[in-house]
Design a protein around this motif. Structure first.
Motif, mmCIF file in Angstrom:
data_model
loop_
_atom_site.group_PDB
_atom_site.id
_atom_site.type_symbol
_atom_site.label_atom_id
_atom_site.label_comp_id
_atom_site.label_asym_id
_atom_site.label_seq_id
_atom_site.Cartn_x
_atom_site.Cartn_y
_atom_site.Cartn_z
ATOM 1 N N ALA A 1 0.903 -1.281 -0.130
ATOM 2 C CA ALA A 1 0.185 0.029 -0.025
ATOM 3 C C ALA A 1 0.905 1.327 -0.030
ATOM 4 C CB ALA A 1 -1.074 -0.146 1.062
ATOM 5 N N SER A 2 0.309 2.446 -0.747
ATOM 6 C CA SER A 2 1.198 3.379 -0.779
ATOM 7 C C SER A 2 0.442 4.513 -0.489
ATOM 8 C CB SER A 2 1.873 3.870 -2.207
ATOM 9 O OG SER A 2 0.947 3.867 -3.211
ATOM 10 N N PRO A 3 0.817 5.670 0.172
ATOM 11 C CA PRO A 3 -0.065 6.724 0.525
ATOM 12 C C PRO A 3 -0.770 7.611 -0.817
ATOM 13 C CG PRO A 3 2.204 7.385 1.037
ATOM 14 C CD PRO A 3 2.087 5.818 0.583
ATOM 15 N N ARG A 4 -1.733 8.008 -0.615
ATOM 16 C CA ARG A 4 -2.245 8.893 -1.860
ATOM 17 C C ARG A 4 -1.339 9.870 -2.233
ATOM 18 N NH1 ARG A 4 -8.807 9.688 -1.231
ATOM 19 N NH2 ARG A 4 -9.256 7.782 -2.027
ATOM 20 N N PRO A 5 -1.124 10.600 -3.560
ATOM 21 C CA PRO A 5 -0.344 11.412 -3.651
ATOM 22 C C PRO A 5 -1.220 12.828 -3.295
ATOM 23 C CG PRO A 5 -1.272 10.542 -5.567
ATOM 24 C CD PRO A 5 -1.793 9.656 -4.403
ATOM 25 N N THR A 6 -0.097 13.757 -2.968
ATOM 26 C CA THR A 6 -0.755 14.780 -2.433
ATOM 27 C C THR A 6 -1.168 15.764 -3.538
ATOM 28 O OG1 THR A 6 1.251 15.968 -2.017
ATOM 29 C CG2 THR A 6 0.402 14.851 -0.300
ATOM 30 N N ALA A 7 -1.922 16.614 -3.729
ATOM 31 C CA ALA A 7 -2.464 17.668 -4.405
ATOM 32 C C ALA A 7 -1.188 18.684 -4.699
ATOM 33 C CB ALA A 7 -3.708 18.207 -4.195
ATOM 34 N N VAL A 8 -0.903 19.157 -6.196
ATOM 35 C CA VAL A 8 0.011 20.087 -6.384
ATOM 36 C C VAL A 8 -0.603 21.515 -5.816
ATOM 37 C CG1 VAL A 8 1.380 21.324 -8.128
ATOM 38 C CG2 VAL A 8 0.896 18.787 -8.290
ATOM 39 N N PRO A 9 0.256 22.033 -4.963
ATOM 40 C CA PRO A 9 -0.125 23.401 -4.654
ATOM 41 C C PRO A 9 -0.337 24.336 -5.800
ATOM 42 C CG PRO A 9 1.617 22.920 -3.382
ATOM 43 C CD PRO A 9 1.476 21.902 -4.399
ATOM 44 N N PRO A 10 -1.769 24.991 -5.642
ATOM 45 C CA PRO A 10 -2.083 25.775 -6.895
ATOM 46 C C PRO A 10 -1.164 27.002 -7.308
ATOM 47 C CG PRO A 10 -3.767 25.790 -5.148
ATOM 48 C CD PRO A 10 -2.604 25.070 -4.618
ATOM 49 N N ALA A 11 -0.278 27.365 -6.136
ATOM 50 C CA ALA A 11 0.661 28.419 -6.272
ATOM 51 C C ALA A 11 1.667 28.080 -7.307
ATOM 52 C CB ALA A 11 1.321 28.784 -4.973
ATOM 53 N N LEU A 12 2.028 26.770 -7.405
ATOM 54 C CA LEU A 12 2.869 26.495 -8.435
ATOM 55 C C LEU A 12 2.689 26.707 -9.828
ATOM 56 C CD1 LEU A 12 4.005 22.954 -7.130
ATOM 57 C CD2 LEU A 12 5.245 25.268 -7.088
ATOM 58 N N PHE A 13 1.470 26.943 -10.131
ATOM 59 C CA PHE A 13 1.058 27.225 -11.679
ATOM 60 C C PHE A 13 0.487 28.723 -11.701
ATOM 61 C CE2 PHE A 13 0.105 22.567 -11.011
ATOM 62 C CZ PHE A 13 1.032 21.978 -12.059
ATOM 63 N N ASN A 14 0.990 29.585 -10.697
ATOM 64 C CA ASN A 14 0.372 30.880 -10.830
ATOM 65 C C ASN A 14 1.465 31.829 -11.877
ATOM 66 O OD1 ASN A 14 -0.090 33.641 -10.493
ATOM 67 N ND2 ASN A 14 0.047 33.339 -8.013
ATOM 68 N N ASP A 15 1.084 31.960 -12.982
ATOM 69 C CA ASP A 15 1.826 32.742 -13.852
ATOM 70 C C ASP A 15 2.330 33.825 -13.642
ATOM 71 O OD1 ASP A 15 1.964 30.527 -15.710
ATOM 72 O OD2 ASP A 15 0.202 31.260 -16.934
ATOM 73 N N ALA A 16 1.552 34.642 -12.513
ATOM 74 C CA ALA A 16 2.085 35.956 -11.839
ATOM 75 C C ALA A 16 3.631 35.733 -11.041
ATOM 76 C CB ALA A 16 1.066 36.531 -11.258
ATOM 77 N N LEU A 17 3.724 34.748 -10.862
ATOM 78 C CA LEU A 17 4.970 34.464 -10.029
ATOM 79 C C LEU A 17 6.311 34.553 -11.069
ATOM 80 C CD1 LEU A 17 4.123 31.481 -7.660
ATOM 81 C CD2 LEU A 17 4.315 33.920 -7.217
ATOM 82 N N PHE A 18 6.181 34.508 -12.305
ATOM 83 C CA PHE A 18 7.192 34.394 -13.398
ATOM 84 C C PHE A 18 7.295 35.769 -13.917
ATOM 85 C CE2 PHE A 18 5.785 30.157 -12.459
ATOM 86 C CZ PHE A 18 7.163 29.738 -12.226
ATOM 87 N N ARG A 19 8.423 36.324 -14.004
ATOM 88 C CA ARG A 19 8.604 37.635 -14.697
ATOM 89 C C ARG A 19 8.211 37.263 -16.192
ATOM 90 N NH1 ARG A 19 14.796 38.808 -13.679
ATOM 91 N NH2 ARG A 19 14.675 36.434 -13.870
#
Length: 120
Positions: A20-38
């Motif tokens: 048995a393996s733990p459920r994968p955790t959801a990717v934090p939405p902040a990683l896909f925030n285009d405003a974080l990139f120049r």
């Protein structure tokens, strides 16, 4: 016999539990925030990205010309990129360079080195 069955059942349950393996955790939405990139500094043309410089032409024709003729274009280029004493590329994650810039600097990130290889 009963004890053996119980032991086999416990062992089987333990083995199944180990798979048995733990459920994968959801990717934090902040990683896909285009405003974080120049934004890009300017528009980049594909011609400029894959342009071959005079130094690159010289490298292909003079420095590894015999190697390309003997081994073929693909194998000769792979040798030049991977063998010691040849192109000697360094990984540099600081920025993405176009093909000519990566060749001149002898370094680049993964995309830079792919662009240079594709240009060759």
């Amino acid at each position: 016999m009963r004890l053996l069955r119980l032991l086999v059942a416990c062992l089987g349950a333990a083995l199944l539990g180990a798979c048995a393996s733990p459920r994968p955790t959801a990717v934090p939405p902040a990683l896909f925030n285009d405003a974080l990139f120049r934004p890009a500094a300017g528009r980049v043309s594909t011609d400029a990205v894959f342009a071959i410089s005079d130094a690159m032409r010289h490298y292909l024709q003079v420095d590894i010309g015999r190697q390309l003729a003997a081994r073929g274009a693909q194998a000769g280029l792979v040798d030049a990129l991977s063998k010691p004493g040849q192109l000697k590329l360094e990984y540099d994650a600081a920025r993405t360079r176009n093909a000519a810039e990566a060749f001149a600097a002898r370094s680049g990130n993964c995309l830079s080195l792919v662009l240079m290889t594709a240009a060759f």
